[in-house]
Design a protein around this motif. Structure first.
Motif, PDB file in Angstrom:
ATOM      1  N   ASN A  49       0.839  -1.202   0.000  1.00  0.00           N
ATOM      2  CA  ASN A  49       0.000   0.000   0.000  1.00  0.00           C
ATOM      3  C   ASN A  49       0.875   1.254   0.000  1.00  0.00           C
ATOM      4  N   ARG A  50       1.619   1.410  -1.081  1.00  0.00           N
ATOM      5  CA  ARG A  50       2.577   2.515  -1.161  1.00  0.00           C
ATOM      6  C   ARG A  50       2.624   2.964  -2.608  1.00  0.00           C
ATOM      7  N   CYS A  51       2.255   4.200  -2.842  1.00  0.00           N
ATOM      8  CA  CYS A  51       2.160   4.688  -4.216  1.00  0.00           C
ATOM      9  C   CYS A  51       3.517   4.608  -4.911  1.00  0.00           C
ATOM     10  N   ALA A  52       3.471   4.145  -6.176  1.00  0.00           N
ATOM     11  CA  ALA A  52       4.711   4.000  -6.945  1.00  0.00           C
ATOM     12  C   ALA A  52       5.296   5.356  -7.325  1.00  0.00           C
ATOM     13  N   HIS A  53       4.521   6.420  -7.167  1.00  0.00           N
ATOM     14  CA  HIS A  53       5.038   7.746  -7.496  1.00  0.00           C
ATOM     15  C   HIS A  53       5.937   8.244  -6.368  1.00  0.00           C
ATOM     16  N   ARG A  54       5.356   8.768  -5.304  1.00  0.00           N
ATOM     17  CA  ARG A  54       6.216   9.298  -4.244  1.00  0.00           C
ATOM     18  C   ARG A  54       5.912   8.699  -2.883  1.00  0.00           C
ATOM     19  N   GLY A  55       5.282   7.523  -2.921  1.00  0.00           N
ATOM     20  CA  GLY A  55       5.249   6.721  -1.702  1.00  0.00           C
ATOM     21  C   GLY A  55       4.078   6.916  -0.769  1.00  0.00           C
ATOM     22  N   ALA A  56       3.094   7.726  -1.131  1.00  0.00           N
ATOM     23  CA  ALA A  56       1.957   7.917  -0.219  1.00  0.00           C
ATOM     24  C   ALA A  56       1.186   6.605  -0.056  1.00  0.00           C
ATOM     25  N   ARG A  57       0.563   6.431   1.108  1.00  0.00           N
ATOM     26  CA  ARG A  57      -0.330   5.281   1.281  1.00  0.00           C
ATOM     27  C   ARG A  57      -1.517   5.502   0.352  1.00  0.00           C
ATOM     28  N   VAL A  58      -1.785   4.521  -0.487  1.00  0.00           N
ATOM     29  CA  VAL A  58      -2.802   4.711  -1.521  1.00  0.00           C
ATOM     30  C   VAL A  58      -4.204   4.506  -0.961  1.00  0.00           C
ATOM     31  N   CYS A  59      -4.386   3.426  -0.217  1.00  0.00           N
ATOM     32  CA  CYS A  59      -5.727   3.101   0.272  1.00  0.00           C
ATOM     33  C   CYS A  59      -5.778   3.333   1.772  1.00  0.00           C
ATOM     34  N   ASP A  60      -6.699   4.179   2.189  1.00  0.00           N
ATOM     35  CA  ASP A  60      -6.778   4.553   3.594  1.00  0.00           C
ATOM     36  C   ASP A  60      -7.951   3.887   4.301  1.00  0.00           C
ATOM     37  N   ALA A  61      -8.770   3.159   3.546  1.00  0.00           N
ATOM     38  CA  ALA A  61      -9.958   2.536   4.138  1.00  0.00           C
ATOM     39  C   ALA A  61      -9.577   1.205   4.782  1.00  0.00           C
ATOM     40  N   VAL A  62     -10.325   0.799   5.800  1.00  0.00           N
ATOM     41  CA  VAL A  62     -10.096  -0.492   6.447  1.00  0.00           C
ATOM     42  C   VAL A  62     -10.568  -1.619   5.530  1.00  0.00           C
ATOM     43  N   ALA A  63     -11.683  -1.387   4.853  1.00  0.00           N
ATOM     44  CA  ALA A  63     -12.246  -2.390   3.950  1.00  0.00           C
ATOM     45  C   ALA A  63     -13.250  -1.702   3.049  1.00  0.00           C
ATOM     46  N   GLY A  64     -13.612  -2.357   1.945  1.00  0.00           N
ATOM     47  CA  GLY A  64     -14.608  -1.774   1.054  1.00  0.00           C
ATOM     48  C   GLY A  64     -14.622  -2.496  -0.272  1.00  0.00           C
ATOM     49  N   THR A  65     -15.200  -1.827  -1.267  1.00  0.00           N
ATOM     50  CA  THR A  65     -15.250  -2.365  -2.623  1.00  0.00           C
ATOM     51  C   THR A  65     -14.824  -1.247  -3.562  1.00  0.00           C
TER      52      THR A  65
END
Ligand code: FES
Ligand SMILES: [Fe+2]
Length: 406
Positions: A49-65
């Motif tokens: 869960n680490r953006c390939a651009h500059r490393g931000a966490r991409v998904c912040d939700a615990v769960a979902g669709t």
């Protein structure tokens, strides 16, 4: 973190959390934040869960669709398999982004499931999941075989708790049969003072469980305790209360037993319910109770900080009463305000505090040493149920992970 949590198979959750394509949940593998997804082809993917651009966490939700994951920072977009789908203002980068980023989010190299439970390993190579679990597979089999429809699912939410102590303390404790009489004395005595409930009160399961923690010494001594490769272990059961143990003859289980018999027949049902296990430990991050439909995932946060997530499971095809029992049981052993769990957390923190002193190095793990007996399939059984064999076994695995070549 790298040598153990970066190498071992870690349990992440259960397939029922990602039933349909696009379903996902987030969790951790040691230091890594990961997204567990059901891809459009039906496969389970585990993405860093680490953006390939500059490393931000991409998904912040615990769960979902989600059809795709969009990074909140500069809008890069990823598919449920981690592939890079879109880059805003692409012309400004010096090369095509896909080339720069190896195609998107990093994939956790090994993912496998056993009876619906999802595992992954951050190591490219290592034992297969089947080999890793070894005889512990029987505990997962027991978990699932108890469902009249042959399947279990997570339900009822997740209890989360944290303590100021090392992650190993919880695994050492879950097969420690000497501690209940001391650590849980207050809840045992409180339960003994409870007047008998009129009819079946919701709290009854909890009171009965607290009473069982006060079982006599012979019971603990005679309870089976087995260890296997990779630091795993499991205990036989110590319960004799027929309202807690479906193998016994309480009318509260009649409807459930009948449902199970429709699938397995009388003998098959007796065999499944007769498999009596208490905590099974999958080193280094899981402890579960197949008989009581509970599973705990251990997350080390720091050397002296641990978070535990406790899941309850529904046995598919079982009457709803079984799930109510599961939740009542969970409230008393895993609930954040549980009178039992809070005792354990107190003693973990006292142990961490004591071990933080600099005057001595060693702890004593000698209970039952020399009395272990071979039990087949690479497993050993403690000479008695109060042996510390499981802790010695965990440290043998610890040493192997810590000293193995990269
Ligand atoms: S860090 Fe994710 S898009 Fe820039
Ligand atoms: Fe305990």
């Amino acid at each position: 973190m790298d040598r153990i949590f970066g190498r071992a198979w870690l349990i992440l959750g259960h397939e029922s959390q990602i039933r349909n394509p696009g379903d996902f949940f987030t969790t951790r593998m040691g230091r890594e934040s990961v997204i567990v997804t059901r891809h459009t082809d039906g496969s389970v993917r585990v993405l860093v869960n680490r953006c390939a651009h500059r490393g931000a966490r991409v998904c912040d939700a615990v769960a979902g669709t989600a059809a795709e994951f969009v990074c909140a920072y500069h809008g890069w977009t990823y598919g449920t398999d981690g592939s890079l789908r879109g880059v805003p203002l692409p012309g400004g980068y010096d090369r095509p982004a896909a080339e720069m980023t190896k195609g998107g989010l990093a994939r956790v190299p090994r993912v496998a499931t056993y009876r619906g439970f999802v595992f992954a390993s951050l190591a490219e190579h290592g034992p297969s999941l089947t080999e890793f679990l070894g005889p512990l597979r029987a505990s997962f089999d027991d978990f699932v075989d108890r469902a009249p429809a042959g399947e279990v699912e997570t339900a009822g939410g997740v209890f989360k708790h944290a303590y100021h102590g090392n992650w190993k303390l919880v695994l050492e404790n879950h097969n420690d049969t000497v501690h209940p009489a001391f650590v849980h004395a207050s809840s045992i005595w409180a339960a003994r003072e409870q007047p008998a409930a009129a009819g079946e009160a919701y709290s009854e399961i909890g009171v009965r469980q607290m009473l069982q923690n006060g079982a006599p010494w012979e019971v603990w001594e005679n309870t089976g305790l087995w260890v296997a490769g990779y630091g795993h272990s499991w205990m036989g059961d110590y319960h004799d209360d027929d309202r807690l143990v479906a193998a016994l003859d309480h009318p509260g289980f009649a409807e459930y037993r009948a449902a199970l018999e429709r699938r397995l027949g009388r003998e098959g049902t007796a065999r499944v319910l007769g498999e009596l296990r208490w905590n099974s430990i999958v080193y280094p991050n899981c402890s579960f109770m197949s008989q009581f439909r509970q599973l705990r995932v251990v997350h080390p946060i720091a050397v002296d900080r641990t978070v535990v997530h406790a899941y309850s499971f529904r046995l598919k095809g079982a009457p709803e009463q079984m799930f109510r029992d599961t939740i009542a049981f969970s409230n008393v052993v895993n609930g954040t305000a549980s009178p039992v769990l809070t005792d354990d957390l107190e003693v973990y923190e006292r142990t961490q505090h004591g071990l933080g002193g600099r005057r001595t190095d060693w702890v004593y793990l000698g209970r039952g040493h020399g009395g272990d007996v071979a039990a087949g399939d690479g497993a050993f059984r403690g000479g008695t149920g109060t042996s510390e064999v499981h802790i010695r076994n965990q440290f043998a695995a610890w040493l192997e992970y810590m000293t193995a070549e990269a």
